[in-house]
Design an enzyme around this catalytic site. Sequence first.
Site, PDB file in Angstrom:
ATOM      1  N   VAL A  12      66.226  32.711  11.756  1.00 25.54           N
ATOM      2  CA  VAL A  12      66.193  31.321  11.281  1.00 25.54           C
ATOM      3  C   VAL A  12      65.984  30.342  12.446  1.00 25.54           C
ATOM      4  O   VAL A  12      65.170  29.412  12.350  1.00 25.54           O
ATOM      5  CB  VAL A  12      67.476  30.979  10.481  1.00 25.54           C
ATOM      6  CG1 VAL A  12      67.428  29.534   9.985  1.00 25.54           C
ATOM      7  CG2 VAL A  12      67.638  31.926   9.296  1.00 25.54           C
ATOM      8  N   ARG A  44      70.369  35.803  25.135  1.00 28.72           N
ATOM      9  CA  ARG A  44      69.143  36.376  25.708  1.00 28.72           C
ATOM     10  C   ARG A  44      68.406  35.314  26.517  1.00 28.72           C
ATOM     11  O   ARG A  44      68.640  34.117  26.345  1.00 28.72           O
ATOM     12  CB  ARG A  44      68.237  36.901  24.589  1.00 28.72           C
ATOM     13  CG  ARG A  44      68.859  38.067  23.827  1.00 28.72           C
ATOM     14  CD  ARG A  44      68.175  38.297  22.517  1.00 28.72           C
ATOM     15  NE  ARG A  44      68.345  37.181  21.609  1.00 28.72           N
ATOM     16  CZ  ARG A  44      67.778  37.083  20.410  1.00 28.72           C
ATOM     17  NH1 ARG A  44      66.990  38.041  19.972  1.00 28.72           N
ATOM     18  NH2 ARG A  44      67.982  36.028  19.634  1.00 28.72           N
ATOM     19  N   LYS A 100      76.045  30.019   5.394  1.00 27.65           N
ATOM     20  CA  LYS A 100      76.814  29.972   4.143  1.00 27.65           C
ATOM     21  C   LYS A 100      78.244  30.446   4.311  1.00 27.65           C
ATOM     22  O   LYS A 100      79.153  29.944   3.660  1.00 27.65           O
ATOM     23  CB  LYS A 100      76.115  30.773   3.045  1.00 27.65           C
ATOM     24  CG  LYS A 100      75.680  32.179   3.414  1.00 27.65           C
ATOM     25  CD  LYS A 100      74.221  32.256   3.769  1.00 27.65           C
ATOM     26  CE  LYS A 100      73.933  33.524   4.535  1.00 27.65           C
ATOM     27  NZ  LYS A 100      72.626  34.057   4.310  1.00 27.65           N
ATOM     28  N   GLU A 124      71.785  22.268   3.494  1.00 25.74           N
ATOM     29  CA  GLU A 124      70.851  22.583   2.400  1.00 25.74           C
ATOM     30  C   GLU A 124      70.398  24.046   2.432  1.00 25.74           C
ATOM     31  O   GLU A 124      70.228  24.692   1.394  1.00 25.74           O
ATOM     32  CB  GLU A 124      69.626  21.657   2.481  1.00 25.74           C
ATOM     33  CG  GLU A 124      68.606  21.844   1.387  1.00 25.74           C
ATOM     34  CD  GLU A 124      69.147  21.542  -0.003  1.00 25.74           C
ATOM     35  OE1 GLU A 124      69.492  20.400  -0.287  1.00 25.74           O
ATOM     36  OE2 GLU A 124      69.233  22.503  -0.811  1.00 25.74           O
ATOM     37  N   VAL A 127      72.231  27.729   0.776  1.00 25.58           N
ATOM     38  CA  VAL A 127      72.070  28.344  -0.558  1.00 25.58           C
ATOM     39  C   VAL A 127      70.598  28.296  -0.950  1.00 25.58           C
ATOM     40  O   VAL A 127      69.957  27.244  -0.877  1.00 25.58           O
ATOM     41  CB  VAL A 127      72.900  27.599  -1.628  1.00 25.58           C
ATOM     42  CG1 VAL A 127      72.747  28.271  -2.989  1.00 25.58           C
ATOM     43  CG2 VAL A 127      74.365  27.518  -1.228  1.00 25.58           C
ATOM     44  N   GLY A 129      67.864  29.585   0.401  1.00 28.24           N
ATOM     45  CA  GLY A 129      66.802  29.554   1.430  1.00 28.24           C
ATOM     46  C   GLY A 129      66.042  28.238   1.384  1.00 28.24           C
ATOM     47  O   GLY A 129      66.604  27.168   1.618  1.00 28.24           O
ATOM     48  N   LYS A 200      77.519  31.896  -1.584  1.00 26.23           N
ATOM     49  CA  LYS A 200      76.603  30.854  -2.073  1.00 26.23           C
ATOM     50  C   LYS A 200      77.104  30.250  -3.383  1.00 26.23           C
ATOM     51  O   LYS A 200      77.075  29.025  -3.550  1.00 26.23           O
ATOM     52  CB  LYS A 200      75.198  31.445  -2.220  1.00 26.23           C
ATOM     53  CG  LYS A 200      74.580  31.779  -0.859  1.00 26.23           C
ATOM     54  CD  LYS A 200      73.339  32.625  -1.019  1.00 26.23           C
ATOM     55  CE  LYS A 200      72.680  32.940   0.308  1.00 26.23           C
ATOM     56  NZ  LYS A 200      71.663  33.994   0.194  1.00 26.23           N
TER      57      LYS A 200
HETATM   58  N1  HSE Z   1      70.444  37.737   3.417  1.00 25.69           N
HETATM   59  C1  HSE Z   1      70.236  36.528   2.678  1.00 25.69           C
HETATM   60  C2  HSE Z   1      69.436  36.859   1.432  1.00 25.69           C
HETATM   61  C3  HSE Z   1      69.508  35.550   3.547  1.00 25.69           C
HETATM   62  O1  HSE Z   1      68.851  37.951   1.372  1.00 25.69           O
HETATM   63  O2  HSE Z   1      69.396  36.055   0.510  1.00 25.69           O
HETATM   64  C4  HSE Z   1      69.377  34.169   2.967  1.00 25.69           C
HETATM   65  O3  HSE Z   1      70.627  33.575   2.762  1.00 25.69           O
END
Ligand code: HSE
Length: 411
Positions: A12, A44, A100, A124, A127, A129, A200
């Site tokens: 992300v 890193r 989340k 935002e 929940v 994506g 979520k």
């Molecule tokens: N691992 C989560 C999913 C990532 O697959 O929905 C997004 O919150």
Amino acid sequence: MIKAAILGFGVVGCGVYEVLKQNSSQIKTKCEAGIEIKYILDIRKFPGAEYEDKVTDDFAVIENDPEIKIVIETIGGAGAAYDFTRRALERGKHVVTSNKELVATHGYELLSLAEEKNVNYLFEASVGGGIPIIRPIIQCLSANEITEIIGILNGTTNYILTMMINAGMSFEQALELAKSNGYAERNPASDIEGVDAGRKIAILASLASGHHIYPEQVVCEGIMEITLDDVRYAAEAGMVIKLLGRYKKLDGGKICVYVAPHLIGQESMLSGVSGVFNGIIVRGNAVGEVMFYGRGAGDMPTASAVVADVIDAARHIDKTKNKRLWGEGGAFTQDSKVLRQRYYIRAEGAANPAGEPSDAERLFGRLEVISGGTGGMSVFITEEMDGCEFEKALDEYKKSAMVLSCMRVLG
Ligand code: HSE
């Protein structure tokens, strides 16, 4: 330029950097000052990368730099991310997150701290994506009492189930693909055990109910037990299996919040939500039913929501936008066993559920038989019953049949 720092340069974090770079001129039309990433916090070093000189492994550098107005937390988890978020808010910096777990666990406390310091804590991306869902609930649907939210909230499990349904892939193969696409959590157990979806729906339930609903108050069932047989029998009944998170307001004011796999019929809009896509239905007492749909995981969709929050924070740099989104937690939830639902059962060695009269009919009422044969596999859907009635009947049924699988049926 408004200066920001990204904490954690994983899937992300990289996506956020990329979207800010790719869409910089477009972003400038919404935030004239522009947004510049001054630091990237990671252990890193990224030698040779164009952003190499921005990388630090010391949060104190970011915390103590008065130029940094916005901190973008994409570390995940409730460890270092919690500490850094608190420290950033304490120093009067806005915090934007996709985390989340942190919002679901410490949201009330962090939102209160943000308000106290006159800054924003925006989430935002936590929940759905890239799907806009938090703002629509806070703003566009604020005239409503939200009576129910039901949604596919985890991209990884929906991707796995879709690959099992459409490509006949095994659970393990599909999970490997989800991992390599960057959908799964670092520990994918939280995806497949329903915990991620639980966090979520806890956030959505907090927004809908006005009380902090903690992840511990959400009973979560995952998809580990679902087999290709279940997927095939569901298809024979004209249904698909989906992992759903559900918030339901009960008469009397209490709420049910849970995550579980369900069989759903093709008449439900959620049945067509496939792959990494999420779909969320919200029911309000004025608007009726609205549905939100889009990519629920992955670098760019999630970054789309994070960067939108960054722009929002930049445009409200001198004030707190969302005051008192929800209040303190408490005993607001009730066991979802109170809900009346139908149940799918796959069992071996039972009397034919279509037969006259069968144990299954005596215990579960009028059946919708998917497959039946004396002594063979019995697959059927029960009448509507509450969770306690169902458990009692199931215990009795297990005396004469080996139950291989059971699941809720939606609607
Ligand atoms: N691992 C989560 C999913 C990532 O697959 O929905 C997004 O919150």
